[in-house]
Design a protein around this motif. Sequence first.
Motif, PDB file in Angstrom:
ATOM      1  N   MET A   1       1.039  -1.193   0.031  1.00 49.11           N
ATOM      2  CA  MET A   1       0.011   0.065  -0.013  1.00 49.11           C
ATOM      3  C   MET A   1       0.784   1.260  -0.060  1.00 49.11           C
ATOM      4  O   MET A   1       1.820   1.348   0.802  1.00 49.11           O
ATOM      5  N   ILE A   2       0.557   2.162  -1.006  1.00 50.86           N
ATOM      6  CA  ILE A   2       1.134   3.421  -0.881  1.00 50.86           C
ATOM      7  C   ILE A   2       0.633   4.324   0.103  1.00 50.86           C
ATOM      8  O   ILE A   2      -0.443   4.666  -0.037  1.00 50.86           O
ATOM      9  N   LYS A   3       1.502   4.764   1.088  1.00 50.26           N
ATOM     10  CA  LYS A   3       1.165   5.908   1.959  1.00 50.26           C
ATOM     11  C   LYS A   3       1.455   7.140   1.783  1.00 50.26           C
ATOM     12  O   LYS A   3       2.693   7.345   1.402  1.00 50.26           O
ATOM     13  N   LEU A   4       0.732   8.209   1.505  1.00 49.89           N
ATOM     14  CA  LEU A   4       0.830   9.452   1.305  1.00 49.89           C
ATOM     15  C   LEU A   4       0.063  10.468   2.348  1.00 49.89           C
ATOM     16  O   LEU A   4      -0.788  10.253   3.025  1.00 49.89           O
ATOM     17  N   ASP A   5       0.957  11.372   2.604  1.00 54.47           N
ATOM     18  CA  ASP A   5       0.419  12.378   3.668  1.00 54.47           C
ATOM     19  C   ASP A   5      -0.662  12.917   2.976  1.00 54.47           C
ATOM     20  O   ASP A   5      -0.814  13.313   1.966  1.00 54.47           O
ATOM     21  N   PRO A   6      -1.671  13.399   3.898  1.00 56.25           N
ATOM     22  CA  PRO A   6      -2.976  14.114   3.337  1.00 56.25           C
ATOM     23  C   PRO A   6      -2.717  15.433   2.490  1.00 56.25           C
ATOM     24  O   PRO A   6      -3.420  15.487   1.443  1.00 56.25           O
ATOM     25  N   ARG A   7      -1.637  16.074   2.862  1.00 55.59           N
ATOM     26  CA  ARG A   7      -1.242  17.282   2.079  1.00 55.59           C
ATOM     27  C   ARG A   7      -0.688  17.066   0.554  1.00 55.59           C
ATOM     28  O   ARG A   7      -1.207  17.481  -0.380  1.00 55.59           O
ATOM     29  N   THR A   8      -0.141  15.921   0.502  1.00 56.65           N
ATOM     30  CA  THR A   8       0.402  15.285  -0.625  1.00 56.65           C
ATOM     31  C   THR A   8      -0.734  14.756  -1.677  1.00 56.65           C
ATOM     32  O   THR A   8      -0.809  15.206  -2.826  1.00 56.65           O
ATOM     33  N   LYS A   9      -1.942  14.174  -0.964  1.00 56.63           N
ATOM     34  CA  LYS A   9      -2.956  13.602  -1.534  1.00 56.63           C
ATOM     35  C   LYS A   9      -3.776  14.907  -2.173  1.00 56.63           C
ATOM     36  O   LYS A   9      -4.172  14.823  -3.374  1.00 56.63           O
ATOM     37  N   LEU A  10      -3.773  15.930  -1.441  1.00 57.38           N
ATOM     38  CA  LEU A  10      -4.569  17.254  -1.751  1.00 57.38           C
ATOM     39  C   LEU A  10      -3.753  17.812  -3.023  1.00 57.38           C
ATOM     40  O   LEU A  10      -4.424  18.286  -3.929  1.00 57.38           O
ATOM     41  N   LEU A  11      -2.439  17.978  -2.998  1.00 57.60           N
ATOM     42  CA  LEU A  11      -1.607  18.521  -3.935  1.00 57.60           C
ATOM     43  C   LEU A  11      -1.724  17.785  -5.489  1.00 57.60           C
ATOM     44  O   LEU A  11      -1.962  18.227  -6.331  1.00 57.60           O
ATOM     45  N   LEU A  12      -1.862  16.287  -5.141  1.00 60.15           N
ATOM     46  CA  LEU A  12      -2.019  15.427  -6.413  1.00 60.15           C
ATOM     47  C   LEU A  12      -3.347  15.636  -7.025  1.00 60.15           C
ATOM     48  O   LEU A  12      -3.400  15.859  -8.139  1.00 60.15           O
ATOM     49  N   LEU A  13      -4.355  15.649  -6.155  1.00 60.62           N
ATOM     50  CA  LEU A  13      -5.703  16.063  -6.667  1.00 60.62           C
ATOM     51  C   LEU A  13      -5.658  17.413  -7.431  1.00 60.62           C
ATOM     52  O   LEU A  13      -6.417  17.537  -8.438  1.00 60.62           O
ATOM     53  N   LEU A  14      -5.063  18.409  -6.946  1.00 61.91           N
ATOM     54  CA  LEU A  14      -4.994  19.747  -7.702  1.00 61.91           C
ATOM     55  C   LEU A  14      -4.186  19.729  -8.844  1.00 61.91           C
ATOM     56  O   LEU A  14      -4.730  20.067 -10.033  1.00 61.91           O
ATOM     57  N   ALA A  15      -2.910  18.867  -8.723  1.00 62.46           N
ATOM     58  CA  ALA A  15      -2.381  18.552  -9.996  1.00 62.46           C
ATOM     59  C   ALA A  15      -3.174  17.876 -11.217  1.00 62.46           C
ATOM     60  O   ALA A  15      -3.142  18.380 -12.316  1.00 62.46           O
ATOM     61  N   GLU A  16      -3.743  16.943 -10.728  1.00 57.35           N
ATOM     62  CA  GLU A  16      -4.683  16.194 -11.700  1.00 57.35           C
ATOM     63  C   GLU A  16      -5.678  17.085 -12.347  1.00 57.35           C
ATOM     64  O   GLU A  16      -5.938  16.975 -13.590  1.00 57.35           O
ATOM     65  N   ALA A  17      -6.312  17.849 -11.494  1.00 54.71           N
ATOM     66  CA  ALA A  17      -7.222  19.035 -12.190  1.00 54.71           C
ATOM     67  C   ALA A  17      -6.671  19.894 -13.169  1.00 54.71           C
ATOM     68  O   ALA A  17      -7.112  20.196 -14.007  1.00 54.71           O
ATOM     69  N   VAL A  18      -5.456  20.287 -12.927  1.00 51.83           N
ATOM     70  CA  VAL A  18      -4.627  21.329 -13.732  1.00 51.83           C
ATOM     71  C   VAL A  18      -4.276  20.508 -14.824  1.00 51.83           C
ATOM     72  O   VAL A  18      -4.573  20.954 -16.097  1.00 51.83           O
ATOM     73  N   ILE A  19      -3.572  19.390 -14.677  1.00 48.22           N
ATOM     74  CA  ILE A  19      -3.012  18.746 -15.793  1.00 48.22           C
ATOM     75  C   ILE A  19      -3.930  18.159 -17.008  1.00 48.22           C
ATOM     76  O   ILE A  19      -4.065  18.276 -18.091  1.00 48.22           O
ATOM     77  N   VAL A  20      -4.751  17.282 -16.042  1.00 52.96           N
ATOM     78  CA  VAL A  20      -5.532  16.351 -17.049  1.00 52.96           C
ATOM     79  C   VAL A  20      -7.123  16.999 -17.204  1.00 52.96           C
ATOM     80  O   VAL A  20      -7.576  17.497 -18.391  1.00 52.96           O
ATOM     81  N   LEU A  21      -7.681  17.404 -16.107  1.00 52.61           N
ATOM     82  CA  LEU A  21      -8.941  18.166 -16.407  1.00 52.61           C
ATOM     83  C   LEU A  21      -8.827  19.504 -17.103  1.00 52.61           C
ATOM     84  O   LEU A  21      -9.588  19.781 -17.870  1.00 52.61           O
ATOM     85  N   GLY A  22      -7.935  20.267 -16.732  1.00 52.58           N
ATOM     86  CA  GLY A  22      -7.681  21.576 -17.456  1.00 52.58           C
ATOM     87  C   GLY A  22      -7.028  21.652 -18.578  1.00 52.58           C
ATOM     88  O   GLY A  22      -7.074  22.751 -19.435  1.00 52.58           O
ATOM     89  N   GLY A  23      -6.718  20.354 -19.123  1.00 51.63           N
ATOM     90  CA  GLY A  23      -6.302  20.196 -20.354  1.00 51.63           C
ATOM     91  C   GLY A  23      -4.906  20.969 -20.624  1.00 51.63           C
ATOM     92  O   GLY A  23      -4.754  21.733 -21.716  1.00 51.63           O
TER      93      GLY A  23
END
Length: 662
Positions: A1-23
């Motif tokens: 299991m990959i364990k990530l800090d909650p802040r890292t998860k939030l930053l990944l979610l933001l990056a996902e939105a910018v890079i993939v969802l934001g095109g």
Amino acid sequence: MIKLDPRTKLLLLLAEAVIVLGGLSGSNAEPFKTVFMALPFLLLFSVKKVRTAIIGGLLLGLGLGAAYLPTGGRGTIILLMCSGILTRFVPSIMMGNYVMSSTKVSEFTAAMERMHVTPKITIPMAVMFRFFPTVKEECSAIGEAMRMRDIRFGGSKVMQMAEYRLVPMMTCSVKIGEELSAAALTRGAGFTCEAYKCVQDRLPCCGYSHVHAVCGSAGVDNMEVGDMTELKDVSFSYAAAPEKGCIKHMDLTVPDGQLLLLTGGSGCGKSTVIRLLNGLVPHFFEGELSGDVLIDGRSVPKMELYETAAMQGTVFQNPRAQFFTVDTTGELAFSCENQGLPEAEILSRIDRTVERFRIADLMDRNIFAMSGGEKQKIACASVDTAQPPLILLDEPSANLDYASTMKLREIIKLWKAEGRTIIAAEHRLYYLWDIADRALLIRDGSIAEDWSRADMDAMTSEKLAEYGLRSIHDTDPAAIERSCSRGEVFSVKPHKRFNFPTEIPLHEITAVVGRNGAGKTTFLRHMCRSARRSRRIFMVMQDVDHQLFTDSVLEEVLISLPDEDEGKAREILRSLDLEDYADSHPMSLSGGQKQRVAIACAAASGRDILLFDEPTSGLDYEHMQQTAQLFGELREQGRTILVVTHDSELIEACCTNIMRLE
């Protein structure tokens, strides 16, 4: 299991939105887009969300492949649109699913605080964390209710069938949002602490784990409430329904340390008094308010809700309206975290509450997987950990079995011995009557009777029945003897896990009794699934909101009749004291009234086997008697009735047989 800090998860979610969802575009962006398209699925596999990852992967693959399909004209435009939507939205949704499924609400809010995010954003985002899993559970229950009522898509009324599915889903979604917001605010969400940190620890007495505690010098210690709690000439009417649950010129003084019992018929205003004291009225429930509500001389309407939360704790009738996290341990810690208590203090309080309530077996459990009674135990325990000086109880025994109710009584006695002020709104009187210092009978929003301890000692169950109140006699449903002569039976398939009965006596009213978590509701659902093809069974669920589909009470009964007959529908409504509400929207009614609408639908269905899951929870004496009378009439018509219940008065009033599940 990959364990990530909650802040890292939030930053990944933001990056996902910018890079993939934001095109994100450009040649240098393509490697990042590829990585972030694949990353959510890898993370989902790491937390064993395999099914979700596979479904998301198939949708993403469909989107990627659609762009390369040979077509022309409008088809190309449609395929490109579908491809763009799937390739952009699916990875972001999967990342959001990973963050929500692997992060506790307390971890999430602490991470946002450490990132200096304002509470105006933190609270709505935290509500969303709890909102989506709850809506998923609601949708599943609504789908099951539609199948049980034989409401299916197709035929000549496709749009009407879609409306029946969407209306309760939308209504429940709005209601869930309101309840979660109210739960967050009444339990202190919005209080600002100076420091947060994540810890991993295990409590020695129970072995359950607790993640995240709040610490810092800005914490609120247990507050001292002064001489009294007061309502001064208070009148209130709800903006949405001025005549429902209103309060009229109420004056009330509750001395410090008093146990006050509020009772009266459904819709008389008991819950409104509780909401006035915890601040939900007027801060959350809008309406016209006059007069003042005081706790320790401070005006509740003028205080912020997080300030009121530090002075009181509320147990709601519906535990769903209480919870804000998805796991039981985090739920017990939630109020303490909001008050900014030190880590060691939070862990100590949880340990103490678990021992007092004897709920070690319920720790580290998924709240969605628990029975109604188990949820109510956690709701009461979460108030105990907060240790507020004023405790407000809104029908806390509604879903509890007899043994759990008596344990709740002992906890209330403990609270009282500790000097806490307790105000309980209840229909069930037997477990509180002899320990309360005072009782108020509320009728039409006003105090009709104010009974002292001496008045209560002189009261009899017969006299209380004249007032329309429940009995004060203490009877364990499991101790009631009922048996019927063996006749025709309905055969039930054996269950794979539970040793359920396989024969049900026909043409009888059978009470299904047992402790919370014994599998009573599971047994009813198993019966429904076993006999689905025969269409002989109709089930009224414990949460009736799941199976009310139309925009009027009359139409709700009409769609349940084998052949529409308005005269017959109105006759059924009249028998349950609902005819005046025939044109009302079912969701605008009180909990007890909605329960009676569901019973009316069962009576109208024409099915010969009717199953009821706690049909009298939240019902007053008069409507409990009406329900018992209706069950008797249905039996005379040749119907078979199974009732999951903890209500000894209902059993004694109408049941002819008892089935015990252990």
